[in-house]
Enzyme design. Structure first.
Site, mmCIF file in Angstrom:
data_model
loop_
_atom_site.group_PDB
_atom_site.id
_atom_site.type_symbol
_atom_site.label_atom_id
_atom_site.label_comp_id
_atom_site.label_asym_id
_atom_site.label_seq_id
_atom_site.Cartn_x
_atom_site.Cartn_y
_atom_site.Cartn_z
ATOM 1 N N CYS A 1 -80.186 1.500 -72.299
ATOM 2 C CA CYS A 1 -80.715 2.795 -72.715
ATOM 3 C C CYS A 1 -80.084 3.245 -74.049
ATOM 4 O O CYS A 1 -80.333 2.608 -75.059
ATOM 5 C CB CYS A 1 -80.526 3.811 -71.594
ATOM 6 S SG CYS A 1 -81.656 5.190 -71.744
ATOM 7 N N HIS B 1 -81.898 1.644 -66.371
ATOM 8 C CA HIS B 1 -80.671 1.938 -65.624
ATOM 9 C C HIS B 1 -80.787 1.276 -64.262
ATOM 10 O O HIS B 1 -81.880 1.122 -63.727
ATOM 11 C CB HIS B 1 -80.499 3.442 -65.414
ATOM 12 C CG HIS B 1 -80.244 4.192 -66.672
ATOM 13 N ND1 HIS B 1 -79.094 4.034 -67.411
ATOM 14 C CD2 HIS B 1 -80.990 5.097 -67.327
ATOM 15 C CE1 HIS B 1 -79.155 4.831 -68.465
ATOM 16 N NE2 HIS B 1 -80.299 5.480 -68.437
HETATM 17 N N1 LIG Z 1 -79.977 7.759 -70.750
HETATM 18 C C1 LIG Z 1 -79.841 7.433 -72.001
HETATM 19 O O1 LIG Z 1 -79.034 6.584 -72.362
HETATM 20 C C2 LIG Z 1 -80.639 8.257 -72.993
HETATM 21 C C3 LIG Z 1 -80.602 7.724 -74.377
HETATM 22 C C4 LIG Z 1 -81.092 8.700 -75.444
HETATM 23 N N2 LIG Z 1 -80.236 9.827 -75.562
HETATM 24 C C5 LIG Z 1 -82.513 9.119 -75.147
HETATM 25 O O2 LIG Z 1 -82.746 10.198 -74.675
HETATM 26 O O3 LIG Z 1 -83.425 8.381 -75.403
#
Ligand SMILES: NC(=O)CC[C@H](N)C(=O)O
Length: 508
Positions: free
Chosen positions: A336, A447
């Site tokens: 992510c 995730h």
């Molecule tokens: N959960 C995350 O790692 C989010 C990654 C990033 N901040 C997004 O919103 O795309």
């Protein structure tokens, strides 16, 4: 089954162990034949989870739902605040973000009644489907300056008609003063809702505290329903990254050393729980450039604020250390926010995340990321792409189990103009995810990808000689079930359960 009142575990302060006690009771009620569900009106955490409907809730309620043996739902945690800096949080209502609010704006009375209506409605819906509702308060129940705007502690208990158990933490000391003081600061009609006191995290010989229990009961006029000893050998997901402080920070000989890069806004650190227990692996958390150089695998975790964290990684030299380690043979995988960081650039022209509009990434993957206002939250099933499987011996029969995970992000990531399309994963719905450059350089939005034993085997496959005689991976689902049962047994044997059932069925 007989209808029980809702029960709320409220605290004398934060981190007294409310979430874990609530999880224990979810399992206990389930074992006793009830159909319980957890509820916390408002949660503040970066650890969130996607419900089967594709909406976002706090991870603690997802864990409690698992203990209760029911699917998680946004009604279990209708309001989630995800801090994005010291002053602002993203506000997630009924599973969807409704914008960023500064703490000041948020606690102003204005707009609170709407939110109150929302969280109460969520509770009512839940209460019509489950019995009992195991509620959790937040922080201390006696933040008297915030009394009128509180949505999660006593006002919620009053709406629900819940019996409140006040949880105190004896490990940090001052348990008499904190329990008695918390009660005295309540208004009489609020105090009436407190039906029991639970002393948590007791260390040592419980007999020595018997007189203490009597004193507390006399002082407060409320029964002590249990004194629960501190435990070390039961593994339940922790609510927030405080728990990271107790984890390993260095490499270990004779195992596959996996470094998780510590980001300031690290989100979903639960992504690494399974690897942490894998006998073939030594997992450690670091932003020390020397330790990073010794890692076989470097994992870049998710981040609530990708751009701010990327900026920090460049400043503290970790970005350069990761690039160097990769050049010298380490595998680098981003999840992510970590995946976004590995690309050529991260752009945020609309200031979805904050001030910074654009930053070059680590340049390890030929992809580029744009932050958009729309948030993707969903559970997904997927399998590895043909490119990823090509040099692997794990999938030779062409058969491949479905892998599972979930996505929570605002950014969208695509290959840069001249780069080949090479996803890591193919989604069940026909979509694709992530980027596979080669076995040492991969990124994904998913995730929970590392909760899948076959994905871990895939990640560790190139290190086969290192782990020739280490144990095998293990079944995480079975492990979690065992842990919930152990937790329930532990709590059951240290609380007066008949008394609690009596409280939950007696009219007042
Ligand atoms: N959960 C995350 O790692 C989010 C990654 C990033 N901040 C997004 O919103 O795309």
């Amino acid at each position: 089954m007989e209808k029980l009142h809702p029960i709320m575990f409220a605290g004398t302060g934060s981190d007294v162990g409310k979430s874990i006690i609530a999880a224990a009771f979810c399992r206990i009620f389930r074992q006793d034949g009830y159909h319980p569900a957890p509820f916390k009106a408002q949660n503040m955490a970066l650890n969130s989870y996607a419900t089967p409907e594709g909406l976002e809730i706090g991870r603690a309620q997802a864990v409690q739902a698992e203990a209760a043996g029911v699917p998680c739902h946004t009604d279990m945690n209708p309001l989630l605040l995800k801090p994005s800096s010291d002053h602002t949080s993203q506000v997630v209502l009924n599973g969807r973000p409704i914008g960023n609010r500064s703490a000041y704006e948020y606690f102003r009375v204005e707009g609170r009644e709407e939110l109150r209506h929302e969280v109460c409605s969520a509770f009512d819906r839940l209460a019509s489907r489950y019995n009992p509702i195991v509620m959790e308060g937040a922080g201390s129940i006696s933040e008297i300056n915030l009394r009128d705007t509180d949505l999660v502690n006593l006002p919620m208990a009053l709406h629900a008609g819940a019996d409140v158990i006040l949880v105190g933490d004896i490990d940090r000391g001052g348990v008499f003063a904190s329990v008695y003081g918390s009660l005295m600061l309540l208004r009489p009609y609020e105090r009436e809702r407190i039906k029991g006191i639970l002393i948590n995290k007791f260390r040592g010989d419980i007999r020595l505290f018997e007189s203490g229990v009597k004193m507390l009961e006399e002082l407060c006029g409320i029964p002590v329903v249990g004194v629960v000893p501190y435990y070390k050998d039961i593994y339940i997901e922790e609510e927030d990254s405080l728990a990271l402080a107790t984890k390993s920070v260095q490499t270990e000989q004779g195992k596959v050393n996996i470094a998780v890069v510590l980001l300031r806004h690290l989100s979903n650190f639960t992504d690494f729980n399974v690897l942490e227990r894998d006998p073939r692996v030594h997992l450690f958390y670091t932003n020390n450039v020397d330790e990073l150089a010794k890692a076989d695998i470097i994992l870049l975790p998710g981040s609530k604020s990708t751009l701010a964290d990327l900026h920090e990684l460049r400043r503290n030299g970790v970005a350069q250390a990761v690039i160097r380690a990769h050049r010298e043979g380490a595998t680098v995988m981003g999840i992510c926010g970590g995946y976004q960081i590995m690309g050529q650039e991260v752009c945020d022209p609309d200031h979805v995340e904050g001030e910074i509009e654009r930053l070059p990434g680590l340049g390890l993957l030929p992809v580029s990321t744009h932050m958009t206002g729309e948030k993707i939250t969903r559970q997904i099933k997927f399998r590895l792409s043909a490119a990823a499987r090509e040099n692997s011996h794990l999938f030779t029969d062409g058969m491949q189990a479905n892998l599972e995970g979930y996505e929570i992000h605002m950014g969208t990531t695509v290959p840069v103009y001249d780069a080949p399309v090479s996803p890591l994963n193919l989604l069940e719905d026909g979509g694709a995810d992530g980027y596979f450059l080669d076995r040492t350089c991969i990124g994904t939005y998913i995730h929970g990808i590392l909760d899948n034993p076959s994905f871990i085997d895939f990640l560790l496959e190139p290190f086969a000689d290192k782990i020739a005689d280490a144990g095998k991976s293990f079944d995480y689902h079975q492990f979690k079930e065992e842990q919930y049962n152990k937790l329930a047994d532990h709590v059951r044997s240290h609380v007066d359960l008949p008394l609690i059932y009596k409280i939950l069925t007696t009219h007042d």
